[in-house]
Scaffold this motif. Structure first.
Motif, mmCIF file in Angstrom:
data_model
loop_
_atom_site.group_PDB
_atom_site.id
_atom_site.type_symbol
_atom_site.label_atom_id
_atom_site.label_comp_id
_atom_site.label_asym_id
_atom_site.label_seq_id
_atom_site.Cartn_x
_atom_site.Cartn_y
_atom_site.Cartn_z
ATOM 1 N N SER A 27 0.828 -1.199 0.000
ATOM 2 C CA SER A 27 0.000 0.000 0.000
ATOM 3 C C SER A 27 0.860 1.246 0.000
ATOM 4 N N GLY A 28 0.287 2.300 -0.493
ATOM 5 C CA GLY A 28 0.939 3.597 -0.505
ATOM 6 C C GLY A 28 -0.116 4.683 -0.480
ATOM 7 N N LYS A 51 -13.127 8.775 5.765
ATOM 8 C CA LYS A 51 -12.744 7.640 4.938
ATOM 9 C C LYS A 51 -11.949 8.154 3.744
ATOM 10 N N VAL A 52 -11.012 7.333 3.321
ATOM 11 C CA VAL A 52 -10.158 7.674 2.186
ATOM 12 C C VAL A 52 -10.326 6.585 1.137
ATOM 13 N N ASP A 53 -10.791 6.959 -0.032
ATOM 14 C CA ASP A 53 -10.980 5.995 -1.105
ATOM 15 C C ASP A 53 -9.629 5.586 -1.682
ATOM 16 N N SER A 54 -9.602 4.402 -2.238
ATOM 17 C CA SER A 54 -8.392 3.900 -2.877
ATOM 18 C C SER A 54 -8.513 4.038 -4.385
ATOM 19 N N ALA A 78 -16.097 2.671 -16.255
ATOM 20 C CA ALA A 78 -17.021 3.656 -15.676
ATOM 21 C C ALA A 78 -16.720 3.907 -14.206
ATOM 22 N N ALA A 79 -16.307 2.857 -13.491
ATOM 23 C CA ALA A 79 -15.959 3.041 -12.081
ATOM 24 C C ALA A 79 -14.725 3.926 -11.932
ATOM 25 N N SER A 80 -13.750 3.752 -12.810
ATOM 26 C CA SER A 80 -12.552 4.591 -12.745
ATOM 27 C C SER A 80 -12.876 6.031 -13.110
ATOM 28 N N SER A 81 -13.764 6.215 -14.079
ATOM 29 C CA SER A 81 -14.171 7.578 -14.439
ATOM 30 C C SER A 81 -14.881 8.257 -13.277
ATOM 31 N N ARG A 127 -5.377 9.873 -1.357
ATOM 32 C CA ARG A 127 -5.930 8.617 -1.819
ATOM 33 C C ARG A 127 -4.916 7.500 -1.564
ATOM 34 N N ASP A 128 -5.412 6.358 -1.141
ATOM 35 C CA ASP A 128 -4.574 5.182 -0.975
ATOM 36 C C ASP A 128 -4.543 4.388 -2.271
ATOM 37 N N PHE A 129 -3.463 3.683 -2.502
ATOM 38 C CA PHE A 129 -3.349 2.844 -3.695
ATOM 39 C C PHE A 129 -2.476 1.647 -3.370
ATOM 40 N N PHE A 130 -2.571 0.631 -4.207
ATOM 41 C CA PHE A 130 -1.775 -0.576 -4.080
ATOM 42 C C PHE A 130 -0.884 -0.701 -5.305
ATOM 43 N N TYR A 131 0.330 -1.096 -5.064
ATOM 44 C CA TYR A 131 1.275 -1.251 -6.163
ATOM 45 C C TYR A 131 1.937 -2.623 -6.042
ATOM 46 N N GLY A 132 2.291 -3.163 -7.168
ATOM 47 C CA GLY A 132 2.933 -4.471 -7.224
ATOM 48 C C GLY A 132 3.935 -4.525 -8.350
ATOM 49 N N THR A 133 4.014 -5.680 -8.988
ATOM 50 C CA THR A 133 4.975 -5.846 -10.081
ATOM 51 C C THR A 133 4.489 -5.193 -11.363
#
Length: 380
Positions: A27-28, A51-54, A78-81, A127-133
């Motif tokens: 997470s970041g 609350k903080v959306d991701s 549409a969800a990303s928009s 905003r929180d986000f997840f990062y990987g490979t």
């Protein structure tokens, strides 16, 4: 026996799920810094504090593209928009067309950024986000429409033309601190910076981790000042291209590896936030409020590459498409040329013959009055 096997299978399943989640990504946090004079982001509401959306990395790349004045990818869901609408103002004619995108590595706990009493980051959209490979891409048009400036040019203590005791002393004075140089050995002094919480950050240039952290910080300041100077030199000219300032800061990761995630590393985060606040204010003045900051804080990514890669999608021209088509063979080309030449000769001969006949009949006309031309014809 069956009960033991069932328990063992359950433990194995839980362990597998945990391994998959750890490999999926860490997470970041990402902060969107708006302009105080020209707002381009939606204001924070009371729900943001609870609350903080991701967001996903492709959504962050789409947000950067929109801030630069370009349309996001057509594959955006549409969800990303909907998430972009919660971050950006809906007016498509009000875009900054300049973005500062910085990736800060080594912050294992992103909440430590919010804990610091920094006005710029506490008022920013988080905003929180997840990062990987998997990496995400920022799709931009040709390089003639957008200018990408790198902030990764690194200064070093090994060269006399880069970091010097004077530059460190000037930085300490700028931050309200003090640098005591070593008279016997250059670049071996002690740097003391007062922090907002009342504590002091003490760094010794004789230590490798402290030297690398200061070198990274001075490099970032030097690169941003270089961008500001370039902007001032081009202030009188028409600037139509968008600008993306992108960089990666690894100084916190060096302190984290040396001293651990707490203590000196957290003080380094506070110093970095203060420095970014000052530099972002200078960018606001240079860009006249037409710039937005996108600052991400992550732990230790699985690779040394940036999480967001810039990709140019140049549109091919019609002539380029025609040249890539399969060309006909030589025989067909010769036939077409022969037909065109034959038609040209035939047309030329007909024109010449018609001209000669017209001249002949004109010269041999009788000198009599044309009754129809010179008579008064009355039409009833």
């Amino acid at each position: 026996m069956d009960c033991c096997i069932s328990k063992g299978f359950s433990l194995l399943l839980i362990f597998s799920l945990l391994c998959i989640q750890s490999r999926a990504g860490a997470s970041g946090s990402i902060f969107f810094l708006d302009s105080p004079t020209h707002p381009f982001l939606r204001p924070r509401s009371s729900d943001d504090a609870m609350k903080v959306d991701s967001v996903l990395l492709p959504e962050v790349g789409a947000a950067v593209s929109v801030l630069l004045g370009f349309a996001p990818s057509a594959t955006l869901s549409a969800a990303s928009s909907s998430k972009l609408n919660e971050i950006l103002l809906p007016n498509p004619f009000e875009r900054p067309r300049s973005v500062l995108m910085l990736e800060v590595r080594g912050v294992e706990d992103p909440e430590v950024v919010v804990e610091h009493d920094n006005a710029l980051f506490r008022s920013a959209l988080k905003r929180d986000f997840f990062y990987g490979t998997d990496k995400a891409e920022i799709l931009l048009p040709g390089d003639d429409k957008v200018s990408v400036v790198s902030l990764d040019e690194r200064l070093s203590f090994d060269s006399d033309t880069n970091c010097t005791d004077k530059e460190i002393s000037d930085f300490a004075s700028w931050m309200g601190g003090l640098y005591v140089a070593n008279a016997l050995k250059p670049l071996n002094g002690e740097l003391t910076i007062p922090l907002a919480g009342g504590a002091n950050l003490n760094l010794h240039m004789s230590k490798k981790a402290d030297r690398e952290f200061i070198a990274s910080l001075l490099s970032l300041i030097h690169n941003i000042k270089r961008v500001i100077e370039m902007r001032q030199d081009l202030s009188g000219s028409m600037q139509s291209a968008a600008e993306l300032l992108t960089g990666c800061f690894d100084g916190i990761k060096v302190l984290d590896e040396q001293y651990g995630p707490s203590g000196v590393a957290q003080q380094g985060v506070e110093l970095l936030l203060t420095t970014l606040s000052k530099m972002f204010g200078s960018l606001q003045v240079a860009y006249k409020g037409q710039i937005v900051g996108v600052i991400s804080f992550t732990g230790t990514p699985p690779s040394s590459e940036k999480m967001l890669n810039v990709m140019f999608t140049s549109q091919p021209s019609a002539r380029w498409l025609a040249e890539t088509e399969d060309s006909p063979d030589l025989t067909a080309i010769m036939k077409i040329a022969l037909v065109r030449k034959t038609l040209a000769w035939i047309t030329g001969i007909i024109l010449v013959a018609s001209t000669l006949l017209g001249i002949y009949f004109l010269l041999n006309m009788p000198l009599t009055r044309d009754t129809l031309l010179y008579s008064n014809v009355k039409l009833d």
